[in-house]
Motif scaffolding. Structure first.
Motif, mmCIF file in Angstrom:
data_model
loop_
_atom_site.group_PDB
_atom_site.id
_atom_site.type_symbol
_atom_site.label_atom_id
_atom_site.label_comp_id
_atom_site.label_asym_id
_atom_site.label_seq_id
_atom_site.Cartn_x
_atom_site.Cartn_y
_atom_site.Cartn_z
ATOM 1 N N MET A 23 0.847 -1.184 0.000
ATOM 2 C CA MET A 23 0.000 0.000 0.000
ATOM 3 C C MET A 23 0.890 1.244 0.000
ATOM 4 O O MET A 23 1.870 1.319 0.710
ATOM 5 C CB MET A 23 -0.884 -0.028 1.250
ATOM 6 C CG MET A 23 -1.882 1.084 1.291
ATOM 7 S SD MET A 23 -3.041 0.975 2.672
ATOM 8 C CE MET A 23 -3.745 -0.628 2.394
ATOM 9 N N ASP A 24 0.515 2.215 -0.825
ATOM 10 C CA ASP A 24 1.344 3.414 -0.917
ATOM 11 C C ASP A 24 0.951 4.442 0.152
ATOM 12 O O ASP A 24 -0.101 4.346 0.783
ATOM 13 C CB ASP A 24 1.300 4.004 -2.321
ATOM 14 C CG ASP A 24 -0.090 4.467 -2.749
ATOM 15 O OD1 ASP A 24 -1.070 4.114 -2.074
ATOM 16 O OD2 ASP A 24 -0.177 5.193 -3.760
ATOM 17 N N LEU A 25 1.840 5.410 0.321
ATOM 18 C CA LEU A 25 1.694 6.410 1.382
ATOM 19 C C LEU A 25 0.378 7.198 1.313
ATOM 20 O O LEU A 25 -0.283 7.348 2.344
ATOM 21 C CB LEU A 25 2.906 7.350 1.349
ATOM 22 C CG LEU A 25 3.377 7.902 2.669
ATOM 23 C CD1 LEU A 25 3.656 6.808 3.671
ATOM 24 C CD2 LEU A 25 4.601 8.755 2.463
ATOM 25 N N PRO A 26 -0.034 7.707 0.151
ATOM 26 C CA PRO A 26 -1.299 8.459 0.122
ATOM 27 C C PRO A 26 -2.494 7.629 0.606
ATOM 28 O O PRO A 26 -3.376 8.155 1.298
ATOM 29 C CB PRO A 26 -1.452 8.843 -1.355
ATOM 30 C CG PRO A 26 -0.051 8.874 -1.881
ATOM 31 C CD PRO A 26 0.655 7.773 -1.140
ATOM 32 N N ASP A 27 -2.531 6.347 0.268
ATOM 33 C CA ASP A 27 -3.621 5.492 0.735
ATOM 34 C C ASP A 27 -3.575 5.327 2.250
ATOM 35 O O ASP A 27 -4.613 5.362 2.918
ATOM 36 C CB ASP A 27 -3.565 4.110 0.066
ATOM 37 C CG ASP A 27 -3.904 4.168 -1.419
ATOM 38 O OD1 ASP A 27 -4.563 5.143 -1.839
ATOM 39 O OD2 ASP A 27 -3.504 3.241 -2.143
ATOM 40 N N ARG A 47 1.575 2.481 10.762
ATOM 41 C CA ARG A 47 2.478 2.274 9.621
ATOM 42 C C ARG A 47 3.072 3.592 9.139
ATOM 43 O O ARG A 47 4.249 3.658 8.770
ATOM 44 C CB ARG A 47 1.757 1.529 8.510
ATOM 45 C CG ARG A 47 1.537 0.051 8.893
ATOM 46 C CD ARG A 47 0.728 -0.725 7.903
ATOM 47 N NE ARG A 47 1.346 -0.770 6.595
ATOM 48 C CZ ARG A 47 0.707 -1.201 5.505
ATOM 49 N NH1 ARG A 47 -0.544 -1.618 5.592
ATOM 50 N NH2 ARG A 47 1.317 -1.203 4.338
ATOM 51 N N LEU A 48 2.271 4.641 9.142
ATOM 52 C CA LEU A 48 2.771 5.971 8.756
ATOM 53 C C LEU A 48 3.873 6.434 9.703
ATOM 54 O O LEU A 48 4.908 6.954 9.271
ATOM 55 C CB LEU A 48 1.638 7.001 8.766
ATOM 56 C CG LEU A 48 0.673 6.967 7.608
ATOM 57 C CD1 LEU A 48 -0.499 7.909 7.883
ATOM 58 C CD2 LEU A 48 1.371 7.351 6.321
ATOM 59 N N ILE A 49 3.639 6.254 10.984
ATOM 60 C CA ILE A 49 4.623 6.671 11.978
ATOM 61 C C ILE A 49 5.921 5.884 11.794
ATOM 62 O O ILE A 49 7.015 6.452 11.861
ATOM 63 C CB ILE A 49 4.075 6.518 13.415
ATOM 64 C CG1 ILE A 49 2.886 7.465 13.639
ATOM 65 C CG2 ILE A 49 5.162 6.737 14.454
ATOM 66 C CD1 ILE A 49 3.186 8.930 13.390
#
Length: 178
Positions: free
Chosen positions: A1-5, A20-22
């Motif tokens: 999964m990519d960052l914008p999603d 996951r973003l962190i």
């Protein structure tokens, strides 16, 4: 999964997406916090507060493409809060001389150490632009400055770093082995 999603999912309340973003930016957050605060425990506190505040207000992020900038702005505010509390409790002059770092021109100098010795305003733009690979616009947005102010601080910081390394080299060339 990519960052914008991931960002979109986190905004919608997905806790795992937020985690996951962190994890994607935790090293960058740490590097920025430690360069501002210079103490492990303070950096850890600032990051913890940043993550908590971001998690609680993730739903307010209006433009997902600015997630990283938004996180760094929160982090910098937390670091500044800790720095202001620290300056109220202990001034540098009150620290015994044997506990104050005494830089020596004979010590091995590397870029990170040299950057860490810059005054905060110059240090933070160097860290964000060169170490965290933010564009001038992102740095300006993160710090609440104009791009021209960021360019000026970068220019002054580079000049200081150049002078520091130039002086170091001159000292090394003039020191004779014992």
């Amino acid at each position: 999964m990519d960052l914008p999603d991931l960002i979109t999912q986190a905004i919608q309340g997905d806790r795992e997406a937020f985690i996951r973003l962190i994890r994607e930016i935790e090293n960058s957050l740490y590097n920025t916090a430690i360069s501002m605060l210079r103490k492990e425990e303070d950096a850890a506190d600032a990051i913890q507060e940043t993550i908590l505040k971001a998690y609680k207000s993730m739903h307010t992020l209006r433009e997902p493409q600015y997630f990283k900038t938004w996180m760094f702005r929160i982090l910098i505010n937390e670091c500044n809060t800790l720095l202001s509390r620290r300056s109220l409790s202990t001034s540098y002059a009150e620290v015994p001389a044997e506990h104050q770092a005494q830089p020596s021109p004979y010590d091995e100098v590397d870029m990170r150490e040299a950057v860490d010795q810059l005054e905060e305003a110059k240090r933070i733009v160097i860290v964000l632009h060169y170490f965290e690979d933010m564009s001038l616009r992102q740095v300006a947005d993160t710090l609440g400055l104009s791009e021209s102010a960021v360019k000026m601080r970068l220019s002054r910081a580079r000049k200081d770093l150049y002078q520091k390394f130039k002086n170091y080299r001159e000292v090394k060339l003039h020191v004779k082995p014992v």
